[in-house]
Design an enzyme around this catalytic site. Structure first.
Site, short mmCIF file in Angstrom:
data_model
loop_
_atom_site.label_atom_id
_atom_site.label_comp_id
_atom_site.label_asym_id
_atom_site.label_seq_id
_atom_site.Cartn_x
_atom_site.Cartn_y
_atom_site.Cartn_z
N CYS A 281 0.83 -1.21 0.00
CA CYS A 281 0.00 0.00 0.00
C CYS A 281 0.87 1.26 0.00
CB CYS A 281 -0.90 -0.06 1.24
SG CYS A 281 -1.74 1.48 1.64
N CYS B 119 0.09 3.79 2.70
CA CYS B 119 0.54 3.26 4.00
C CYS B 119 2.03 3.54 4.19
CB CYS B 119 0.30 1.75 4.09
SG CYS B 119 -1.43 1.28 3.95
#
Length: 103
Positions: A31, A34
């Protein structure tokens, strides 16, 4: 204490039974957002040591925890107090907004 890697086996002890607020970061290695948020989370963990705990849950490694909290998008941040979710946010947030979640 740096960030705590949370799993099904330590979640109750580290989060639900914690005496201090816990910031939980639901994330995954693939991600991008993230990864963008990770340095901010690490800095908060360092600066707030002793006042809050910071834990990370890799949703790919801990799908049952992600499902339990209805994680549909990552990164998702949740603040737990007394074993309950008191605040949550989805997406990359500035440091001040994250800190305001547990103020």
């Amino acid at each position: 204490m740096a960030e705590i890697i949370l799993t099904e086996s330590n979640f109750r002890e580290e989060v639900l039974n914690s005496e201090i607020p816990v910031l939980v970061d639901f994330w995954a290695t693939w991600c991008g957002p993230c990864r963008m948020l990770a340095p901010t989370i690490a800095k908060i963990a360092e600066e707030q040591e002793g006042k809050i705990k910071v834990g990370k849950i890799d949703v790919d490694e801990q799908p049952e925890l992600a499902a339990r909290f209805g994680i549909a998008s990552i990164p998702t941040l949740m603040v737990f107090r007394g074993g309950a979710v008191v605040k949550a946010s989805v997406g990359v947030q500035p440091k001040a907004a994250i800190e305001a979640m547990f103020a």
